[in-house]
Design a protein around this motif. Sequence first.
Motif, short mmCIF file in Angstrom:
data_model
loop_
_atom_site.label_atom_id
_atom_site.label_comp_id
_atom_site.label_asym_id
_atom_site.label_seq_id
_atom_site.Cartn_x
_atom_site.Cartn_y
_atom_site.Cartn_z
N CYS A 174 2.47 1.66 -3.48
CA CYS A 174 1.52 2.07 -4.54
C CYS A 174 1.14 3.54 -4.39
CB CYS A 174 0.26 1.21 -4.51
SG CYS A 174 0.51 -0.48 -5.13
N MET A 175 0.88 3.96 -3.16
CA MET A 175 0.49 5.35 -2.96
C MET A 175 1.67 6.28 -3.23
SD MET A 175 -2.75 5.42 -2.34
CE MET A 175 -2.99 7.05 -1.64
N ALA A 196 4.04 5.64 -5.45
CA ALA A 196 4.34 5.59 -6.89
C ALA A 196 3.66 6.71 -7.66
CB ALA A 196 3.91 4.23 -7.46
N ARG A 197 2.47 7.10 -7.20
CA ARG A 197 1.77 8.21 -7.85
C ARG A 197 2.63 9.47 -7.88
NH1 ARG A 197 -2.15 10.14 -4.98
NH2 ARG A 197 -2.88 11.24 -6.83
N GLY A 222 0.83 -1.21 0.00
CA GLY A 222 0.00 0.00 0.00
C GLY A 222 0.86 1.26 0.00
N ASN A 227 3.89 7.77 -11.54
CA ASN A 227 3.27 6.45 -11.68
C ASN A 227 4.27 5.36 -12.04
OD1 ASN A 227 0.61 7.25 -11.06
ND2 ASN A 227 0.29 8.00 -13.14
N ALA A 228 5.45 5.43 -11.45
CA ALA A 228 6.44 4.35 -11.65
C ALA A 228 5.82 3.02 -11.26
CB ALA A 228 7.68 4.62 -10.80
N PRO A 229 6.09 1.95 -12.01
CA PRO A 229 5.55 0.65 -11.63
C PRO A 229 6.10 0.18 -10.28
CG PRO A 229 7.08 0.43 -13.47
CD PRO A 229 6.87 1.90 -13.26
N VAL A 230 5.28 -0.55 -9.56
CA VAL A 230 5.68 -1.13 -8.28
C VAL A 230 5.88 -2.63 -8.49
CG1 VAL A 230 4.85 -1.73 -5.96
CG2 VAL A 230 4.46 0.57 -6.88
N VAL A 231 6.97 -3.15 -7.99
CA VAL A 231 7.17 -4.60 -7.96
C VAL A 231 7.23 -5.02 -6.49
CG1 VAL A 231 8.74 -6.49 -8.50
CG2 VAL A 231 8.38 -4.66 -10.16
#
Lengths: 210, 210
Positions: free
Chosen positions: B66-67, B69-70, B63, B74-78
């Motif tokens: 992801c928050m 990354a914005r 969580g 908006n980089a991808p999260v792994v």
Amino acid sequence: MKLLEDRIQRDGVVKAEGVLKVDGFLNHRIDIELLDAMGAEFKRLFADAPINKILTIEASGIGIACMAARHFDNAPVVFAKKAQSINLDGEMYRTRIQSFTHGKVFDVIVSKKFIGPDDHVLIIDDFLANGCALNGLLEIVEAAGATVEGIGIAVEKGFQPGGASLRERGYHLESLAIVDAMDPTTGQITFRQAGEPAPSHELTVETCEA
Amino acid sequence: MKLLEDRIQRDGVVKAEGVLKVDGFLNHRIDIELLDAMGAEFKRLFADAPINKILTIEASGIGIACMAARHFDNAPVVFAKKAQSINLDGEMYRTRIQSFTHGKVFDVIVSKKFIGPDDHVLIIDDFLANGCALNGLLEIVEAAGATVEGIGIAVEKGFQPGGASLRERGYHLESLAIVDAMDPTTGQITFRQAGEPAPSHELTVETCEA
């Protein structure tokens, strides 16, 4: 939701035994823009419901739920945990869930502090197949005296019985993509179109019991 | 970060044996507004780094990542997974990590498809104590030939050696709150102030080996 269907068509991988891999954008590598668009779509689909809490289950549901929560006035997200840790004492709701993907049974717990009669809950998860995980979450919401406002799923496997059963029970279930058939040999994936009934061929029925 | 420190002071619970419960806002029930503010603060702290991927570990990191990354275009999260499932075949980086909280050793895996030499990685996690989880993630990033641009942590336990060790090794580590002392009897929590050195009392050193 066309954006998600297109992405599944492009990057999803159909494996044997009803497994659809979406690890490139949904549950290992996460596409944040896609999750944000999915959150906006969930809000459109549940616009009339007085949702004030989002419930999901670790691990793959968490990112989807957090990104969706932004579209529901930053409603808090509670994620059910799959095993008891020393950090989670106190009273909790507990249920047992069988995983389709992992083929094993695990305990699922939610602290009683974080769900109660005032909650209007949207349940969110990445996959719906037999519905075992969702049934566990529904048990917890109902044990807490909270209201289930709806169930939002990224990918429903329409050839497994979970979705049909939940709709029959009267839940407001919205799946952003429903896969009615997939072929591990050709890789072809058939999505259910809006308004289309579930396929008439017999569902692969499996029990949630261990 | 004052917002997070205040929240820990208000809603965190100090337990015996160095356990700090933040399950009311960070890792069971998630406060989405708080996570969004934390993401903005990570962006401020790593503004100059060419970050194009965020790496975390299930479940509590997802969580937060992801928050955040914005705020990083908006980089991808792994997210690294803690056990192999039938859905995760193919080649993967694998390491073993000992959990401070759970007191057990588990395998951690990341698919080789989702991290490589072009990646400039920000590693994000909820807690830093002995640094065992982070050492595992660092091993994976380095095995992939990717660049570690930084490490962003929500809560660092300054009385355990992970943070000091990572800074000594030259990593750009930013912890939004550093707890230098906490008292399970009174519930008092002492945060490290900006520019303040680590406390001189001896660190509780534990090994990451099983």
